[in-house]
Write a protein that holds these residues in place. Structure first.
Motif, PDB file in Angstrom:
ATOM      1  N   SER A  33     -12.222   1.021   4.536  1.00  0.00           N
ATOM      2  CA  SER A  33     -11.157   1.032   3.536  1.00  0.00           C
ATOM      3  C   SER A  33      -9.932   1.783   4.040  1.00  0.00           C
ATOM      4  O   SER A  33     -10.015   2.582   4.977  1.00  0.00           O
ATOM      5  CB  SER A  33     -11.656   1.661   2.235  1.00  0.00           C
ATOM      6  OG  SER A  33     -12.139   2.977   2.467  1.00  0.00           O
ATOM      7  N   ILE A  34      -8.793   1.495   3.401  1.00  0.00           N
ATOM      8  CA  ILE A  34      -7.544   2.202   3.669  1.00  0.00           C
ATOM      9  C   ILE A  34      -6.905   2.551   2.333  1.00  0.00           C
ATOM     10  O   ILE A  34      -6.792   1.699   1.451  1.00  0.00           O
ATOM     11  CB  ILE A  34      -6.572   1.364   4.508  1.00  0.00           C
ATOM     12  CG1 ILE A  34      -7.165   1.052   5.888  1.00  0.00           C
ATOM     13  CG2 ILE A  34      -5.224   2.086   4.671  1.00  0.00           C
ATOM     14  CD1 ILE A  34      -6.279   0.171   6.754  1.00  0.00           C
ATOM     15  N   ALA A  35      -6.486   3.810   2.185  1.00  0.00           N
ATOM     16  CA  ALA A  35      -5.831   4.262   0.963  1.00  0.00           C
ATOM     17  C   ALA A  35      -4.363   4.552   1.230  1.00  0.00           C
ATOM     18  O   ALA A  35      -4.023   5.201   2.230  1.00  0.00           O
ATOM     19  CB  ALA A  35      -6.519   5.514   0.417  1.00  0.00           C
ATOM     20  N   GLY A  36      -3.510   4.073   0.322  1.00  0.00           N
ATOM     21  CA  GLY A  36      -2.087   4.323   0.415  1.00  0.00           C
ATOM     22  C   GLY A  36      -1.540   4.841  -0.895  1.00  0.00           C
ATOM     23  O   GLY A  36      -2.227   4.852  -1.917  1.00  0.00           O
TER      24      GLY A  36
ATOM     25  N   LEU B 173       0.819  -1.215   0.000  1.00  0.00           N
ATOM     26  CA  LEU B 173       0.000   0.000   0.000  1.00  0.00           C
ATOM     27  C   LEU B 173       0.852   1.264   0.000  1.00  0.00           C
ATOM     28  O   LEU B 173       0.338   2.358  -0.215  1.00  0.00           O
ATOM     29  CB  LEU B 173      -0.951   0.026   1.197  1.00  0.00           C
ATOM     30  CG  LEU B 173      -2.332  -0.612   0.983  1.00  0.00           C
ATOM     31  CD1 LEU B 173      -2.212  -2.117   0.766  1.00  0.00           C
ATOM     32  CD2 LEU B 173      -3.260  -0.329   2.153  1.00  0.00           C
TER      33      LEU B 173
ATOM     34  N   GLY C 211      -4.589   0.296  -2.295  1.00  0.00           N
ATOM     35  CA  GLY C 211      -5.649   0.468  -1.311  1.00  0.00           C
ATOM     36  C   GLY C 211      -6.368  -0.840  -1.067  1.00  0.00           C
ATOM     37  O   GLY C 211      -6.303  -1.763  -1.888  1.00  0.00           O
TER      38      GLY C 211
ATOM     39  N   LEU D  10       0.519   5.077   3.979  1.00  0.00           N
ATOM     40  CA  LEU D  10      -0.904   5.151   4.307  1.00  0.00           C
ATOM     41  C   LEU D  10      -1.272   6.597   4.622  1.00  0.00           C
ATOM     42  O   LEU D  10      -0.555   7.287   5.342  1.00  0.00           O
ATOM     43  CB  LEU D  10      -1.219   4.256   5.506  1.00  0.00           C
ATOM     44  CG  LEU D  10      -0.742   2.802   5.421  1.00  0.00           C
ATOM     45  CD1 LEU D  10      -1.139   2.051   6.692  1.00  0.00           C
ATOM     46  CD2 LEU D  10      -1.304   2.110   4.195  1.00  0.00           C
TER      47      LEU D  10
ATOM     48  N   HIS E 187      -5.143   7.746   4.312  1.00  0.00           N
ATOM     49  CA  HIS E 187      -6.547   7.952   4.680  1.00  0.00           C
ATOM     50  C   HIS E 187      -7.238   6.608   4.881  1.00  0.00           C
ATOM     51  O   HIS E 187      -6.965   5.633   4.164  1.00  0.00           O
ATOM     52  CB  HIS E 187      -7.301   8.732   3.604  1.00  0.00           C
ATOM     53  CG  HIS E 187      -8.730   8.997   3.970  1.00  0.00           C
ATOM     54  ND1 HIS E 187      -9.089   9.842   4.994  1.00  0.00           N
ATOM     55  CD2 HIS E 187      -9.901   8.496   3.486  1.00  0.00           C
ATOM     56  CE1 HIS E 187     -10.404   9.877   5.109  1.00  0.00           C
ATOM     57  NE2 HIS E 187     -10.920   9.062   4.213  1.00  0.00           N
ATOM     58  N   ALA E 188      -8.137   6.567   5.856  1.00  0.00           N
ATOM     59  CA  ALA E 188      -8.935   5.369   6.118  1.00  0.00           C
ATOM     60  C   ALA E 188     -10.385   5.782   6.356  1.00  0.00           C
ATOM     61  O   ALA E 188     -10.664   6.911   6.783  1.00  0.00           O
ATOM     62  CB  ALA E 188      -8.392   4.617   7.325  1.00  0.00           C
TER      63      ALA E 188
ATOM     64  N   HIS F  20      -6.518  -2.880  -4.429  1.00  0.00           N
ATOM     65  CA  HIS F  20      -6.501  -2.019  -5.603  1.00  0.00           C
ATOM     66  C   HIS F  20      -5.106  -1.425  -5.778  1.00  0.00           C
ATOM     67  O   HIS F  20      -4.526  -0.903  -4.817  1.00  0.00           O
ATOM     68  CB  HIS F  20      -7.544  -0.905  -5.450  1.00  0.00           C
ATOM     69  CG  HIS F  20      -8.900  -1.424  -5.081  1.00  0.00           C
ATOM     70  ND1 HIS F  20      -9.860  -1.762  -6.004  1.00  0.00           N
ATOM     71  CD2 HIS F  20      -9.443  -1.723  -3.854  1.00  0.00           C
ATOM     72  CE1 HIS F  20     -10.933  -2.211  -5.386  1.00  0.00           C
ATOM     73  NE2 HIS F  20     -10.707  -2.199  -4.081  1.00  0.00           N
ATOM     74  N   SER F  21      -4.564  -1.519  -6.995  1.00  0.00           N
ATOM     75  CA  SER F  21      -3.215  -1.028  -7.233  1.00  0.00           C
ATOM     76  C   SER F  21      -3.029  -0.711  -8.712  1.00  0.00           C
ATOM     77  O   SER F  21      -3.934  -0.903  -9.526  1.00  0.00           O
ATOM     78  CB  SER F  21      -2.185  -2.072  -6.797  1.00  0.00           C
ATOM     79  OG  SER F  21      -2.356  -3.271  -7.551  1.00  0.00           O
TER      80      SER F  21
ATOM     81  N   ARG G 272     -10.191  -2.553   0.486  1.00  0.00           N
ATOM     82  CA  ARG G 272     -11.549  -2.365   0.980  1.00  0.00           C
ATOM     83  C   ARG G 272     -11.969  -3.645   1.664  1.00  0.00           C
ATOM     84  O   ARG G 272     -11.825  -4.743   1.111  1.00  0.00           O
ATOM     85  CB  ARG G 272     -12.512  -2.019  -0.154  1.00  0.00           C
ATOM     86  CG  ARG G 272     -13.955  -1.894   0.328  1.00  0.00           C
ATOM     87  CD  ARG G 272     -14.810  -1.123  -0.654  1.00  0.00           C
ATOM     88  NE  ARG G 272     -14.536   0.312  -0.579  1.00  0.00           N
ATOM     89  CZ  ARG G 272     -14.353   1.090  -1.635  1.00  0.00           C
ATOM     90  NH1 ARG G 272     -14.358   0.577  -2.847  1.00  0.00           N
ATOM     91  NH2 ARG G 272     -14.142   2.383  -1.480  1.00  0.00           N
TER      92      ARG G 272
END
Length: 375
Positions: A259-262, A143, A266, A146, A148-149, A284-285, A268
């Motif tokens: 979810s966590i966005a990196g 990810l 990310g 990191l 946002h979550a 997701h990448s 979900r």
């Protein structure tokens, strides 16, 4: 393996559930149960062949054969019983949330540290397959950074008691401390804090709602004075943010999973719904300049890890982890610290709603006070 002898304090809905779950765990023996309702306690003891019954938890704590106790009481009873148990030399497994307020939770953590005993909080989402997969991807660098979550929890119209299940104790500040945030949100928020590395909390903004109709008779019986929906934005250390929506009741068809966005990818998490509304774990990448959305076979992952990793069973559930830690097979995950951070966020959202503005974590801590109720 060493047999861990424990006592159960509180044999209501959650206490019975804990007893049933212990039945499938090797190396644990329930020696005693305690409840103010002696008749019910004796029925449960007879059903599960538990030899000793108490109505005063202090008498149970005098037993020198107990390694640990399992506290299955409503939120504002957690601190007094847990602190007394730790001071009596018992390790403590406590139902979520850690307490009714940050102040009381901090007293529990401080007592555990001073006594040298383990304090484990029931945060079962930390032991789900999707959490393990997410942790592996994060630890593997998939990810990146990191930043946002999002924490989500959804029920359509499923408030305790007023919608037909549970007791009024869930809907009153005097016993529960709060509503959807402390009942459901603790699971989702703590799961994300664990995956984010339990970062320092800096600032908190929150808004609470109780808007949907309920049967008037049930409203009066429940004295419903807690939130059915909560939303918030949390500023964390290193520029990270966490937004939250948690609903006991809302007129929508469902939420996306947490979810966590990196910077590199990310994740979900499943949304917990069934049928057409269900959502699987996804990663997701971007690979070779192509955006990729992928799913994992969590069952195959789990099977492989159990075959090749030592003590993997110690992470199958919160209770299995607790017993394995007491046996010395694994180190206890920092659930008490994660639960305390979760309570800081929840109480911060309550204070923010009351004041109508964003609040600093230090302000929440200074404002927090005991709501503990002694038995």
């Amino acid at each position: 393996m060493e047999t861990i002898k424990i006592g159960i304090i509180g044999i209501g809905q959650i206490g019975k559930m804990h007893i049933q779950q212990y039945q499938s765990i090797t190396g644990v023996e329930i020696v005693a149960v305690c409840d103010l309702n002696e008749a019910e306690a004796r029925l449960v003891a007879e059903q599960y062949k538990i030899p000793h019954v108490y109505t005063d938890f202090r008498s149970l704590l005098e037993r020198d054969d107990l390694v640990a106790v399992d506290v299955c009481l409503h939120n504002n009873f957690h601190a007094p019983v847990t602190i007394a148990a730790l001071q009596a030399g018992k390790n403590v497994y406590c139902e979520k949330p850690i307490a009714g307020t940050y102040f009381d939770g901090q007293q529990m953590v401080a007592t555990a540290e001073a006594s040298g005993k383990h304090l484990h909080i029931q945060l079962d989402t930390l032991f789900q397959k999707e959490t393990k997969a997410a942790k592996a991807l994060i630890d593997g660098g998939m990810l990146g950074k990191l930043y946002h979550a999002r924490s989500t929890g959804f029920r359509r119209r499923n408030r305790p008691f007023v919608d037909g299940y549970g007791t009024p104790y869930f809907t009153r500040k005097e016993t529960a401390g709060g509503g959807a945030l402390l009942d459901m949100g603790v699971y989702h928020i703590s799961q994300l804090l664990y995956l984010l590395g339990n970062p320092t909390i800096e600032r908190i903004s929150g808004k609470l709602y109780q808007e949907l109709d309920m049967l008037q008779e049930r409203r009066e019986q429940s004295r419903f004075d807690v939130e059915e929906l909560a939303s918030g934005l949390i500023r964390l250390a290193d520029g990270m943010t966490l937004d939250i929506i948690e609903a006991w009741a809302v007129h929508l068809g469902g939420f996306e999973g947490s979810s966590i966005a990196g910077s590199k990818g990310g994740i979900r998490l499943p949304n917990g719904l069934e049928g057409a509304e269900s959502q699987p774990f996804s990663f997701h990448s971007t690979i070779c300049d192509m955006d990729m959305d992928s799913t994992l076979n969590l069952d195959l992952m789990d099977t492989r890890w159990h075959r090749i990793r030592d003590n993997e069973d110690a992470y199958d559930s919160s209770q299995q982890h607790w017993i394995a830690a007491l046996q010395g097979r694994v180190s206890l995950l920092p659930t008490s610290q994660i639960a305390l951070s979760t309570m800081l966020i929840s109480e911060g959202m309550y204070l923010s709603d009351e004041l109508g503005r964003e609040v600093a974590a230090e302000e929440v801590i200074a404002h927090s006070h005991t709501t503990a109720v002694s038995l």
